[in-house]
Motif scaffolding. Structure first.
Motif, PDB file in Angstrom:
ATOM      1  N   VAL A  17       0.833  -1.203   0.000  1.00  0.00           N
ATOM      2  CA  VAL A  17       0.000   0.000   0.000  1.00  0.00           C
ATOM      3  C   VAL A  17       0.870   1.256   0.000  1.00  0.00           C
ATOM      4  N   ALA A  18       1.952   1.222   0.776  1.00  0.00           N
ATOM      5  CA  ALA A  18       2.855   2.372   0.810  1.00  0.00           C
ATOM      6  C   ALA A  18       3.455   2.638  -0.572  1.00  0.00           C
ATOM      7  N   GLY A  19       3.855   1.573  -1.243  1.00  0.00           N
ATOM      8  CA  GLY A  19       4.385   1.740  -2.594  1.00  0.00           C
ATOM      9  C   GLY A  19       3.339   2.277  -3.549  1.00  0.00           C
ATOM     10  N   GLY A  20       2.114   1.780  -3.409  1.00  0.00           N
ATOM     11  CA  GLY A  20       1.029   2.270  -4.248  1.00  0.00           C
ATOM     12  C   GLY A  20       0.726   3.733  -4.011  1.00  0.00           C
ATOM     13  N   LEU A  21       0.750   4.150  -2.745  1.00  0.00           N
ATOM     14  CA  LEU A  21       0.507   5.552  -2.422  1.00  0.00           C
ATOM     15  C   LEU A  21       1.587   6.451  -3.007  1.00  0.00           C
ATOM     16  N   ALA A  22       2.830   5.976  -2.995  1.00  0.00           N
ATOM     17  CA  ALA A  22       3.925   6.774  -3.557  1.00  0.00           C
ATOM     18  C   ALA A  22       3.725   6.992  -5.054  1.00  0.00           C
ATOM     19  N   VAL A  23       3.369   5.922  -5.762  1.00  0.00           N
ATOM     20  CA  VAL A  23       3.155   6.056  -7.203  1.00  0.00           C
ATOM     21  C   VAL A  23       1.915   6.903  -7.477  1.00  0.00           C
ATOM     22  N   ALA A  24       0.859   6.710  -6.668  1.00  0.00           N
ATOM     23  CA  ALA A  24      -0.366   7.491  -6.853  1.00  0.00           C
ATOM     24  C   ALA A  24      -0.112   8.971  -6.616  1.00  0.00           C
ATOM     25  N   ALA A  25       0.724   9.288  -5.630  1.00  0.00           N
ATOM     26  CA  ALA A  25       1.063  10.686  -5.377  1.00  0.00           C
ATOM     27  C   ALA A  25       1.813  11.284  -6.562  1.00  0.00           C
ATOM     28  N   TRP A  26       2.680  10.491  -7.157  1.00  0.00           N
ATOM     29  CA  TRP A  26       3.405  10.945  -8.357  1.00  0.00           C
ATOM     30  C   TRP A  26       2.417  11.210  -9.491  1.00  0.00           C
ATOM     31  N   LEU A  27       1.420  10.313  -9.661  1.00  0.00           N
ATOM     32  CA  LEU A  27       0.412  10.513 -10.703  1.00  0.00           C
ATOM     33  C   LEU A  27      -0.462  11.723 -10.418  1.00  0.00           C
ATOM     34  N   ALA A  28      -0.758  11.967  -9.138  1.00  0.00           N
ATOM     35  CA  ALA A  28      -1.600  13.108  -8.768  1.00  0.00           C
ATOM     36  C   ALA A  28      -0.938  14.424  -9.156  1.00  0.00           C
ATOM     37  N   CYS A  29       0.372  14.441  -9.159  1.00  0.00           N
ATOM     38  CA  CYS A  29       1.109  15.650  -9.555  1.00  0.00           C
ATOM     39  C   CYS A  29       1.200  15.780 -11.074  1.00  0.00           C
ATOM     40  N   ARG A  30       0.743  14.750 -11.761  1.00  0.00           N
ATOM     41  CA  ARG A  30       0.764  14.756 -13.230  1.00  0.00           C
ATOM     42  C   ARG A  30      -0.631  14.384 -13.737  1.00  0.00           C
ATOM     43  N   PRO A  31      -1.599  15.282 -13.585  1.00  0.00           N
ATOM     44  CA  PRO A  31      -2.996  14.970 -13.914  1.00  0.00           C
ATOM     45  C   PRO A  31      -3.242  14.635 -15.374  1.00  0.00           C
ATOM     46  N   HIS A  32      -2.301  14.972 -16.244  1.00  0.00           N
ATOM     47  CA  HIS A  32      -2.499  14.692 -17.662  1.00  0.00           C
ATOM     48  C   HIS A  32      -1.928  13.339 -18.080  1.00  0.00           C
ATOM     49  N   THR A  33      -1.495  12.539 -17.107  1.00  0.00           N
ATOM     50  CA  THR A  33      -1.004  11.198 -17.417  1.00  0.00           C
ATOM     51  C   THR A  33      -2.101  10.391 -18.094  1.00  0.00           C
ATOM     52  N   GLY A  34      -1.771   9.715 -19.179  1.00  0.00           N
ATOM     53  CA  GLY A  34      -2.769   9.002 -19.973  1.00  0.00           C
ATOM     54  C   GLY A  34      -3.322   7.765 -19.297  1.00  0.00           C
TER      55      GLY A  34
END
Length: 252
Positions: A17-34
């Motif tokens: 879950v911690a790893g998932g949250l880290a990647v999700a936070a990275w995606l949240a900073c890049r809202p235009h990710t496909g």
């Protein structure tokens, strides 16, 4: 020993879950990710989550080539981890899941589409689903609209399959069955007033269970109405789960 095993499993799960949250936070900073990139991240995360649970996954059959609308029975939140580990997929979920702590935010970052029951936005939801399919992205829906104990199969709501007909996308029927000690698993179902934390504690404390995933032959949606398509998918899943074809009445 049982308590130690549970703690070890819980620690592994928290790490995932911690790893998932880290990647999700990275995606949240890049809202235009496909969508494709979000689906690849989702497959990695859900695959890690499925491996952290005390489950042995047995897959029968093959995924449909190209984009497809995956349609299956729904027993537990675990279904999402199991199916999501098999291919790059997006999910359709109830709107209240969006408000779940951690899990709701992760689902949002993964590109999950949310639907409100009775909100009159069925047409808008169908348009969103159709857009994903036209763009070549596979989707998963649970057309029963709720979870069951795995010993029954509710009506597949045809309106949720309209997007496949509108885009000419094949439907991939999926049957999921949980087994423990050679019998239906009483711990897997997530139904009624059960809460996520209590359900998770029971799973982590128990011995390993078997999850059978049957990827059935795809159904061509071209030329079918949504009631017929839903009935065919329902019959395919029912045949695997119960050995007989269970009929369903057409729903709006």
């Amino acid at each position: 020993m049982m308590a130690l095993r549970t703690l070890v499993r819980a620690g592994r799960l928290l790490g995932v879950v911690a790893g998932g949250l880290a990647v999700a936070a990275w995606l949240a900073c890049r809202p235009h990710t496909g969508v494709a990139r979000r689906q690849r991240w989702t497959q990695w995360f859900l695959g890690s989550l499925a491996r952290a649970l005390p489950l042995t996954i047995q897959v029968h059959g093959r995924c449909a080539p190209g984009p497809a609308l995956w349609v299956g029975n729904h027993v537990s939140w675990v279904d999402i981890a199991v199916l999501g580990s098999l291919a790059p997929l997006s999910f359709l979920s109830k709107a209240d899941v969006r408000g779940w702590p951690i899990a709701g935010w992760l689902a949002h970052q993964a590109g999950t589409l949310f639907i409100r029951r009775g909100a009159g936005d069925g047409m808008r939801t169908n348009q969103q689903l159709a857009e994903r399919l036209r763009a070549g992205h596979s989707l998963v829906i649970f057309p029963e609209g709720t979870t069951t104990d795995g010993q029954q199969l509710r009506t597949f709501h045809p309106r949720l399959l309209a997007c496949a007909i509108d885009t000419g996308t094949p439907v991939q029927p999926v049957a999921i069955r949980y087994r423990r000690d050679g019998a239906p698993d009483p711990l897997a179902p997530f139904i009624g007033d059960d809460d996520l934390l209590s359900h998770l504690r029971r799973l982590l404390a128990a011995d390993r269970a078997i999850v059978e995933v049957h990827l059935l032959p795809p159904i061509r949606s071209t030329g079918l109405d949504r009631g017929t398509l839903a009935a065919q998918a329902h019959a395919a899943v029912a045949t695997v789960l119960f050995g007989v074809i269970a009929t369903q009445r057409d729903a709006a």
